[in-house]
Design a protein around this motif. Structure first.
Motif, PDB file in Angstrom:
ATOM      1  N   VAL A 191     -12.440   7.494   1.878  1.00 54.82           N
ATOM      2  CA  VAL A 191     -12.409   8.314   0.534  1.00 54.82           C
ATOM      3  C   VAL A 191     -11.426   9.327   1.022  1.00 54.82           C
ATOM      4  N   GLU A 192     -11.508   9.857   2.083  1.00 51.45           N
ATOM      5  CA  GLU A 192     -10.610  11.160   2.511  1.00 51.45           C
ATOM      6  C   GLU A 192      -9.072  10.526   2.717  1.00 51.45           C
ATOM      7  N   ASP A 193      -8.896   9.194   3.330  1.00 56.84           N
ATOM      8  CA  ASP A 193      -7.652   8.887   3.209  1.00 56.84           C
ATOM      9  C   ASP A 193      -6.902   8.657   1.850  1.00 56.84           C
ATOM     10  N   LEU A 194      -7.753   8.134   0.842  1.00 55.62           N
ATOM     11  CA  LEU A 194      -7.080   8.021  -0.669  1.00 55.62           C
ATOM     12  C   LEU A 194      -7.107   9.175  -1.286  1.00 55.62           C
ATOM     13  N   ALA A 195      -7.978  10.098  -1.144  1.00 55.18           N
ATOM     14  CA  ALA A 195      -7.925  11.501  -1.743  1.00 55.18           C
ATOM     15  C   ALA A 195      -6.421  12.378  -1.226  1.00 55.18           C
ATOM     16  N   LYS A 196      -6.347  12.116  -0.031  1.00 53.38           N
ATOM     17  CA  LYS A 196      -5.113  13.156   0.401  1.00 53.38           C
ATOM     18  C   LYS A 196      -3.882  11.998   0.621  1.00 53.38           C
ATOM     19  N   PHE A 197      -3.914  10.906   0.355  1.00 48.68           N
ATOM     20  CA  PHE A 197      -2.659  10.009   0.516  1.00 48.68           C
ATOM     21  C   PHE A 197      -2.121   9.893   1.732  1.00 48.68           C
ATOM     22  N   ASN A 198      -3.078   9.790   2.587  1.00 47.09           N
ATOM     23  CA  ASN A 198      -2.868   9.547   4.022  1.00 47.09           C
ATOM     24  C   ASN A 198      -1.695   8.580   4.294  1.00 47.09           C
ATOM     25  N   LYS A 199      -0.305   9.314   4.652  1.00 49.64           N
ATOM     26  CA  LYS A 199       0.807   8.280   4.683  1.00 49.64           C
ATOM     27  C   LYS A 199       0.783   6.911   5.684  1.00 49.64           C
ATOM     28  N   ASN A 200      -0.183   7.561   6.551  1.00 50.20           N
ATOM     29  CA  ASN A 200      -0.545   5.955   7.473  1.00 50.20           C
ATOM     30  C   ASN A 200      -1.274   5.136   6.665  1.00 50.20           C
ATOM     31  N   LYS A 201      -1.864   5.068   5.568  1.00 51.13           N
ATOM     32  CA  LYS A 201      -2.776   4.308   4.969  1.00 51.13           C
ATOM     33  C   LYS A 201      -2.441   3.973   3.610  1.00 51.13           C
ATOM     34  N   TYR A 202      -1.589   4.822   3.025  1.00 50.94           N
ATOM     35  CA  TYR A 202      -1.022   4.629   1.566  1.00 50.94           C
ATOM     36  C   TYR A 202       0.343   5.137   1.581  1.00 50.94           C
ATOM     37  N   ASP A 221      14.746 -10.425 -16.205  1.00 54.13           N
ATOM     38  CA  ASP A 221      14.326  -9.272 -17.287  1.00 54.13           C
ATOM     39  C   ASP A 221      14.545  -7.954 -16.632  1.00 54.13           C
ATOM     40  N   THR A 222      14.381  -7.060 -17.489  1.00 53.93           N
ATOM     41  CA  THR A 222      14.550  -5.555 -17.102  1.00 53.93           C
ATOM     42  C   THR A 222      13.261  -4.934 -17.549  1.00 53.93           C
ATOM     43  N   PHE A 223      12.867  -4.033 -16.731  1.00 44.09           N
ATOM     44  CA  PHE A 223      11.505  -3.501 -16.980  1.00 44.09           C
ATOM     45  C   PHE A 223      11.201  -2.004 -16.178  1.00 44.09           C
ATOM     46  N   MET A 224      10.455  -1.170 -16.733  1.00 41.26           N
ATOM     47  CA  MET A 224      10.284   0.197 -16.090  1.00 41.26           C
ATOM     48  C   MET A 224       9.144  -0.039 -14.990  1.00 41.26           C
ATOM     49  N   ILE A 225       9.442   0.452 -13.760  1.00 44.75           N
ATOM     50  CA  ILE A 225       8.098   0.697 -12.877  1.00 44.75           C
ATOM     51  C   ILE A 225       7.851   2.176 -12.618  1.00 44.75           C
ATOM     52  N   GLU A 226       6.536   2.403 -12.602  1.00 43.42           N
ATOM     53  CA  GLU A 226       6.189   4.000 -12.249  1.00 43.42           C
ATOM     54  C   GLU A 226       6.245   4.206 -10.978  1.00 43.42           C
ATOM     55  N   HIS A 227       6.236   5.283 -10.332  1.00 38.46           N
ATOM     56  CA  HIS A 227       6.282   5.584  -9.253  1.00 38.46           C
ATOM     57  C   HIS A 227       4.573   5.332  -8.740  1.00 38.46           C
ATOM     58  N   PHE A 228       4.310   4.788  -7.722  1.00 37.75           N
ATOM     59  CA  PHE A 228       2.850   4.604  -7.344  1.00 37.75           C
ATOM     60  C   PHE A 228       2.843   4.476  -5.644  1.00 37.75           C
ATOM     61  N   TYR A 229       1.512   4.300  -5.219  1.00 34.19           N
ATOM     62  CA  TYR A 229       1.354   4.400  -3.769  1.00 34.19           C
ATOM     63  C   TYR A 229       0.682   2.854  -3.448  1.00 34.19           C
ATOM     64  N   MET A 230       0.834   2.360  -2.382  1.00 35.67           N
ATOM     65  CA  MET A 230       0.436   1.025  -1.951  1.00 35.67           C
ATOM     66  C   MET A 230      -0.049   1.138  -0.670  1.00 35.67           C
ATOM     67  N   GLN A 231      -1.394   0.309  -0.442  1.00 42.16           N
ATOM     68  CA  GLN A 231      -2.062   0.492   0.889  1.00 42.16           C
ATOM     69  C   GLN A 231      -0.959  -0.101   1.819  1.00 42.16           C
ATOM     70  N   THR A 232      -0.979   0.378   2.847  1.00 43.81           N
ATOM     71  CA  THR A 232      -0.018  -0.306   4.022  1.00 43.81           C
ATOM     72  C   THR A 232      -0.189  -1.613   4.653  1.00 43.81           C
ATOM     73  N   THR A 233      -1.534  -1.822   4.355  1.00 44.52           N
ATOM     74  CA  THR A 233      -1.942  -3.205   5.065  1.00 44.52           C
ATOM     75  C   THR A 233      -2.796  -3.657   3.842  1.00 44.52           C
ATOM     76  N   GLU A 234      -3.136  -5.064   4.146  1.00 47.64           N
ATOM     77  CA  GLU A 234      -4.194  -5.711   3.350  1.00 47.64           C
ATOM     78  C   GLU A 234      -5.495  -4.985   3.710  1.00 47.64           C
ATOM     79  N   VAL A 235      -6.375  -5.187   2.810  1.00 49.08           N
ATOM     80  CA  VAL A 235      -7.643  -4.480   2.838  1.00 49.08           C
ATOM     81  C   VAL A 235      -8.336  -5.264   4.255  1.00 49.08           C
ATOM     82  N   SER A 236      -9.116  -4.480   5.050  1.00 53.86           N
ATOM     83  CA  SER A 236      -9.673  -5.467   6.496  1.00 53.86           C
ATOM     84  C   SER A 236     -11.088  -5.651   6.143  1.00 53.86           C
ATOM     85  N   ASN A 237     -11.477  -6.486   6.964  1.00 53.39           N
ATOM     86  CA  ASN A 237     -13.057  -6.943   6.898  1.00 53.39           C
ATOM     87  C   ASN A 237     -14.013  -5.737   7.059  1.00 53.39           C
ATOM     88  N   PHE A 238     -13.309  -4.764   8.021  1.00 55.66           N
ATOM     89  CA  PHE A 238     -14.181  -3.438   8.179  1.00 55.66           C
ATOM     90  C   PHE A 238     -14.264  -2.674   7.015  1.00 55.66           C
TER      91      PHE A 238
END
Length: 769
Positions: A191-202, A221-238
């Motif tokens: 939760v804290e990683d997401l709330a703070k947009f931890n750069k190592n995680k997002y 095609d041409t389209f618009m993309i908004e600025h977004f954050y993406m998780q740096t890895t796939e979601v893990s088992n843990f």
């Protein structure tokens, strides 16, 4: 002591052993059998008991044994009933029972794969329900020997019941206090990683403007993309296990069943060796795979994970006095593609070049190599990240993304079992994503909410059908912001602030070959904006007027319905809610919604006037076509375009309005979409500086100070003679003809929501200036 006491135990030790044996009451345990042998050899003689004579000594000893047994049985059951109802036998979650030992092969013992059948009634009867309401004190309880040696960030979960269950006989895992403690701790970290947009995680994925995003060409095609954050890895088992365990702790068993991995899929995987197929028993549960990507989950499971982490993070943000964020979600195909390129639109692979190996001979990704040997999944942050800091965008596991035209799932990036060609960023997987697979995982994205205002509608919620709609919960902070914005709107109207309301004097002009006259009125200088309309909507909720809210809320799905072959998903998600669009014209509202807005603003303004003992104002309303035409003409006759000018461009050749930049002759009318579509192969949408709608005060105003009377958003009016709904002025997707004041109704009396129509209200002047 008996001569048969081959274990050489004292009388006191014997009493202890006797107590242990009867307390355990497990006569199948070899150690207990040995204890019983010692007890029997000490208490009972080896010689047969005489039946011919009364043996007093034997009877006394037998009675003593029976008394001891009865006493300890009573003690055992009293102690058993005093135990916490949520505790369970530790052996039921950490090892196979004696009854099951015949099911475990030598090969399984060596590999550590010990399946636990789910149809064993004796097991299901022993397992109790997990903690539902737990406290930090419970979470910090340290009762197991295992937990003393537990490393931070590792889960002790070893129960394979979660892996290979049959839903009809499913036994929910029972969490130990240590598992609860680790789940709570890991959830807090996530939760804290997401709330703070931890750069190592997002990782921040930027395209063009940091807030607005930018234009990105993909597959012609041409389209618009908004600025977004993406998780740096796939979601893990843990991470996924933390999600599942938290569902159990909060009693959400139905969601748990929908989200749990289906490890049976390992057995269905063709072309791999038996060791990989046997991963079903350990891959998700063994702590050594904690930081590997989670696989074998469905689209529903991934979406439930995203919703769970969003709710938990927003709860955290609210507790810390911060605004809630948008929903975490799966990426759209175009978002994933751009993220994979690292900002280099010409890249074929995330690492840039087209080779498999670097100069040292090391592979750039995890895939099935040219010799045909299948590898296996690796740790999620293996190999080097791309320019955005994203790991494993190609190879390792395929990733779920939404198709550009539907919300069905396709996969991108290839997997550990894919050929090199499948790792191309633009590779189009011809097969639809299966329900779950050992080859497929996911990584979520999030549009930053730092720029949101007034509790904007949740994105998933804004797409829901009315019957599934969940009303937004407005925080106290948001209520204050709504009140302030509402007060500002009312004060501006009461004072007829010239920056927001232009005075249009009584007069006449030529309209459609006849001279028309109007009385004096005030007209808003821009179309009603997203911020103004959002203030109206949320004030309805504050007042508890939910029925009117439902009638008035925008239908953002129309961005896609009106343009089914476009790439307008970003507009669906952000146009009405994102503060970057606060001063853009509100669209996708019905005629009824516009009228409700006018009524609301009239009533709320007159409340203030009445409380101040001031005269009430006339109704805010949608203009008559004559009023609109007179305001558009600058009060002059023979003016062609609705911005009060005779030409589309100024003296320097710059466009003076936002439209399609094509003539009517360069377009054709589509009877299905009810739109004029361009005939040319390369439309000129951007030549006027706007791709869709533009900022409400774009271009020069007319002589009355009115902006964008021509183009941007077509405006609602009322036919003077029939009083039926009409539209005037043309939109960002109109050809030049409909920008003319005398043009016919382009949308044939449309009253439903569309991304092409907005409105600009007027108020009849109480006195003539």
């Amino acid at each position: 002591m008996s001569p048969n006491n081959k274990h050489n135990v004292s009388k006191k030790e014997l009493d202890n052993l006797l107590g242990q044996a009867f307390l355990n009451l497990d006569f199948n345990n070899p150690k207990n059998q040995e204890l019983m042998e010692t007890i029997s050899s000490h208490v009972l003689p080896l010689k047969p008991v005489s039946t011919g004579a009364f043996n007093t000594s034997f009877i006394i000893k037998l009675i003593s044994v029976l008394a001891i047994i009865t006493t300890f049985v009573l003690i055992y059951f009293i102690a058993f009933n005093l135990k916490h109802t949520n505790q369970t036998l530790q052996s039921s979650t950490t090892s196979a029972t004696p009854e099951q030992t015949h099911l475990i092969t030598e090969e399984q013992k060596k590999s550590g794969i010990v399946p636990l059948p789910t149809d064993d009634k004796s097991i299901s009867e022993k397992i109790k329900e997990p903690f539902i309401n737990y406290t930090p004190e419970q979470a910090n309880t340290n009762t197991s020997e295992f937990s003393k040696n537990q490393s931070p960030g590792e889960s002790p979960y070893t129960d394979p019941k979660i892996i290979n269950p049959e839903d009809t006989a499913y036994v929910f895992p029972v969490l130990t206090p240590e598992e609860i403690k680790i789940t709570v701790k890991q959830k807090q970290k996530m939760v804290e990683d997401l709330a703070k947009f931890n750069k190592n995680k997002y990782a921040a994925v930027n395209l063009g403007n940091r807030i607005m995003g930018g234009i990105f060409p993909y597959q012609g095609d041409t389209f618009m993309i908004e600025h977004f954050y993406m998780q740096t890895t796939e979601v893990s088992n843990f991470e996924y296990r933390t999600f599942l365990f938290d569902l159990l702790l909060s009693g959400q068993k139905e969601d748990f069943r929908k989200a749990k991995p289906d490890q049976n899929e390992w057995d269905k995987l063709p072309g791999v060796n038996s060791d990989i197929k046997n991963m079903g028993a350990i891959y998700f549960s063994d702590k050594k795979y904690n930081h590997y990507p989670v696989v074998n989950i469905s689209q529903k499971g991934a979406e439930l994970y995203c919703n769970w982490l969003t709710r938990a993070t927003n709860s955290y943000l609210t507790q810390h006095g911060k605004e809630a964020m948008d929903s975490l979600r799966l990426p759209y195909e175009r978002e994933w593609v751009y993220a994979a390129t690292g900002g280099h639109k010409t890249y074929l692979y995330p690492w840039g070049n087209t080779t498999m190996k670097n100069e040292r001979g090391s592979y750039y990704a995890n895939f099935k190599t040219t010799d045909g040997k299948t590898s296996f999944i690796e740790v999620a942050d293996s190999y080097n990240p791309n320019n955005f800091g994203l790991y494993g965008m190609s190879g390792n596991v395929e990733e779920m993304v939404y198709d550009k035209k539907t919300r069905t799932i396709i996969t991108k990036g290839g997997s550990w079992n894919s050929d090199f060609d499948h790792l191309r960023i633009n590779y189009k997987n011809k097969e639809k994503a299966v329900k779950s697979s050992p080859l497929m995982g996911f990584r979520p994205v999030l549009t930053p909410s730092a720029f949101q205002h007034l509790g904007s509608l949740q994105r998933d919620n804004s797409l829901a059908n009315d019957k599934d709609f969940i009303f937004p919960v407005i925080t106290e902070k948001e209520k204050k912001a709504i009140s302030q914005e509402k007060e500002k709107m009312i004060n501006t109207l009461i004072k007829f602030d010239k920056n927001n309301y232009s005075f249009i004097p009584m007069g006449s002009c030529k309209y459609k070959s006849e001279l028309v006259s109007t009385q004096a009125f005030y007209m808003e200088t821009t179309e009603v904006t997203n911020l103004e309309y959002r203030t109206f909507l949320f004030d309805l909720l504050v007042q508890g007027r939910k029925e009117e809210f439902m009638m008035a809320k925008p239908d953002q799905k129309q961005w896609m319905r009106k343009f089914p072959y476009s790439s307008n998903e970003p507009m669906v998600w952000m146009y009405f809610s994102h503060t970057a669009y606060d001063e853009y014209p509100v669209v996708n509202i019905s005629r009824k919604g516009a009228q409700l807005y006018c009524d609301w603003l009239t009533i709320e303004t007159n409340k203030i006037l009445k409380a101040s003992n001031k005269p009430l104002m006339n109704d805010v309303r949608i203009p008559d076509e004559y009023e609109w035409a007179y305001a558009a003409s600058n009060g002059k006759n023979e003016v062609k375009y609705a911005n009060g000018n005779p030409f589309l461009r100024d003296s320097k050749g710059r466009y003076e309005m936002n439209y399609m930049c094509l003539s009517k002759e360069e377009c054709r009318y589509d009877t299905i979409l009810k739109l004029y579509l361009p005939l040319v192969q390369t439309p000129k949408f951007m030549d006027d500086g706007g791709f869709h709608t533009v900022y409400g005060r774009s271009y020069a105003p007319n002589s009355y100070g009115l902006y964008c009377m021509a183009g941007n958003a077509t405006e609602m009016v009322t036919n003077h003679k029939t009083h039926k709904p009409e539209t005037k002025g043309g939109s960002w997707f109109s050809c030049d003809y409909f920008l003319e004041i005398n043009a016919e109704d382009e949308y044939n009396g449309e009253t439903n929501a569309t991304p092409l129509i907005g409105f600009r209200p007027i108020i009849t002047a109480a006195t003539i200036k």
